[in-house]
Write a protein that holds these residues in place. Structure first.
Motif, short mmCIF file in Angstrom:
data_model
loop_
_atom_site.label_atom_id
_atom_site.label_comp_id
_atom_site.label_asym_id
_atom_site.label_seq_id
_atom_site.Cartn_x
_atom_site.Cartn_y
_atom_site.Cartn_z
N ALA A 40 0.82 -1.22 0.00
CA ALA A 40 0.00 0.00 0.00
C ALA A 40 0.85 1.26 0.00
O ALA A 40 0.39 2.33 -0.40
CB ALA A 40 -0.94 0.00 1.20
N LEU A 41 2.09 1.16 0.41
CA LEU A 41 2.99 2.31 0.44
C LEU A 41 3.26 2.85 -0.96
O LEU A 41 3.45 4.05 -1.14
CB LEU A 41 4.30 1.92 1.12
CG LEU A 41 5.23 3.03 1.55
CD1 LEU A 41 4.55 3.94 2.56
CD2 LEU A 41 6.50 2.45 2.14
N ALA A 42 3.20 2.00 -1.97
CA ALA A 42 3.46 2.42 -3.35
C ALA A 42 2.42 3.43 -3.84
O ALA A 42 2.72 4.26 -4.70
CB ALA A 42 3.49 1.21 -4.28
N ALA A 43 1.21 3.37 -3.29
CA ALA A 43 0.14 4.27 -3.72
C ALA A 43 -0.01 5.47 -2.79
O ALA A 43 -0.96 6.22 -2.90
CB ALA A 43 -1.17 3.50 -3.79
N THR A 44 0.94 5.65 -1.90
CA THR A 44 0.86 6.71 -0.90
C THR A 44 1.89 7.79 -1.20
O THR A 44 3.02 7.50 -1.59
CB THR A 44 1.13 6.13 0.50
OG1 THR A 44 0.22 5.06 0.73
CG2 THR A 44 0.95 7.16 1.57
N THR A 45 1.51 9.03 -1.00
CA THR A 45 2.42 10.16 -1.18
C THR A 45 3.14 10.44 0.13
O THR A 45 2.51 10.51 1.17
CB THR A 45 1.64 11.41 -1.61
OG1 THR A 45 0.94 11.12 -2.81
CG2 THR A 45 2.57 12.59 -1.83
N TYR A 46 4.44 10.57 0.05
CA TYR A 46 5.22 10.90 1.24
C TYR A 46 6.57 11.49 0.82
O TYR A 46 7.00 11.35 -0.31
CB TYR A 46 5.43 9.67 2.14
CG TYR A 46 6.13 8.52 1.46
CD1 TYR A 46 7.51 8.37 1.52
CD2 TYR A 46 5.41 7.55 0.77
CE1 TYR A 46 8.15 7.31 0.90
CE2 TYR A 46 6.03 6.48 0.16
CZ TYR A 46 7.41 6.36 0.23
OH TYR A 46 8.03 5.32 -0.38
N ARG A 47 7.22 12.15 1.76
CA ARG A 47 8.56 12.70 1.55
C ARG A 47 9.53 11.87 2.38
O ARG A 47 9.14 11.25 3.36
CB ARG A 47 8.63 14.16 2.01
CG ARG A 47 7.55 15.04 1.45
CD ARG A 47 7.80 15.94 0.29
NE ARG A 47 9.12 16.39 0.00
CZ ARG A 47 9.51 17.66 -0.03
NH1 ARG A 47 8.67 18.61 0.28
NH2 ARG A 47 10.72 17.98 -0.40
N ILE A 48 10.79 11.93 2.01
CA ILE A 48 11.83 11.20 2.74
C ILE A 48 12.83 12.18 3.31
O ILE A 48 13.30 13.08 2.61
CB ILE A 48 12.55 10.21 1.80
CG1 ILE A 48 11.58 9.15 1.28
CG2 ILE A 48 13.74 9.55 2.51
CD1 ILE A 48 12.18 8.20 0.27
N ALA A 49 13.16 11.98 4.57
CA ALA A 49 14.23 12.76 5.21
C ALA A 49 15.31 11.78 5.66
O ALA A 49 15.01 10.71 6.20
CB ALA A 49 13.70 13.53 6.40
N VAL A 50 16.56 12.13 5.39
CA VAL A 50 17.70 11.33 5.82
C VAL A 50 18.47 12.16 6.83
O VAL A 50 18.92 13.27 6.51
CB VAL A 50 18.60 10.93 4.63
CG1 VAL A 50 19.83 10.16 5.12
CG2 VAL A 50 17.82 10.11 3.61
N ASN A 51 18.59 11.64 8.03
CA ASN A 51 19.27 12.35 9.11
C ASN A 51 18.76 13.79 9.26
O ASN A 51 19.52 14.74 9.29
CB ASN A 51 20.78 12.30 8.92
CG ASN A 51 21.31 10.88 8.96
OD1 ASN A 51 20.80 10.04 9.68
ND2 ASN A 51 22.33 10.60 8.17
N LYS A 52 17.42 13.91 9.27
CA LYS A 52 16.69 15.17 9.49
C LYS A 52 16.76 16.16 8.32
O LYS A 52 16.39 17.31 8.48
CB LYS A 52 17.16 15.85 10.77
CG LYS A 52 16.93 15.00 12.01
CD LYS A 52 17.32 15.73 13.25
CE LYS A 52 17.08 14.85 14.47
NZ LYS A 52 17.43 15.53 15.70
N ILE A 53 17.20 15.72 7.14
CA ILE A 53 17.25 16.58 5.96
C ILE A 53 16.37 15.96 4.88
O ILE A 53 16.60 14.81 4.47
CB ILE A 53 18.69 16.76 5.44
CG1 ILE A 53 19.55 17.42 6.52
CG2 ILE A 53 18.70 17.58 4.16
CD1 ILE A 53 21.02 17.44 6.21
N ILE A 54 15.36 16.72 4.41
CA ILE A 54 14.48 16.20 3.36
C ILE A 54 15.28 16.09 2.06
O ILE A 54 15.98 17.02 1.66
CB ILE A 54 13.25 17.11 3.18
CG1 ILE A 54 12.38 17.02 4.44
CG2 ILE A 54 12.44 16.70 1.95
CD1 ILE A 54 11.17 17.91 4.44
#
Length: 76
Positions: A40-54
């Motif tokens: 279900a994650l494939a159909a979901t919109t989200y942003r990614i942050a790595v070590n608190k940086i988007i």
């Protein structure tokens, strides 16, 4: 080990607010593994942050990285 933090609806999809994954060299491979575990994650919109940086591009991950999956924010 990569620490993955999930928030909002993403945590609900996963059934947990954090996960640990091993072997993800970059954010693209991390997303593939997460989508394999949670289709279900494939159909979901989200942003990614790595070590608190988007991040907006594929980003290498070190063995002790913390990755956050952030759902869309609303409000004003």
């Amino acid at each position: 080990m990569i620490q993955v933090l999930l928030f909002g609806q993403l945590a609900e999809l996963a059934g947990a607010s954090n996960l640990e994954l091993d072997g993800a060299a970059d954010t693209a491979s991390l997303q593939q593994e997460l989508q394999r575990r949670m289709p279900a994650l494939a159909a979901t919109t989200y942003r990614i942050a790595v070590n608190k940086i988007i991040v907006t591009e594929n980003t290498p991950l070190s063995g002790n990285a913390t990755v956050a999956l952030l759902p869309p924010f609303s409000g004003g």
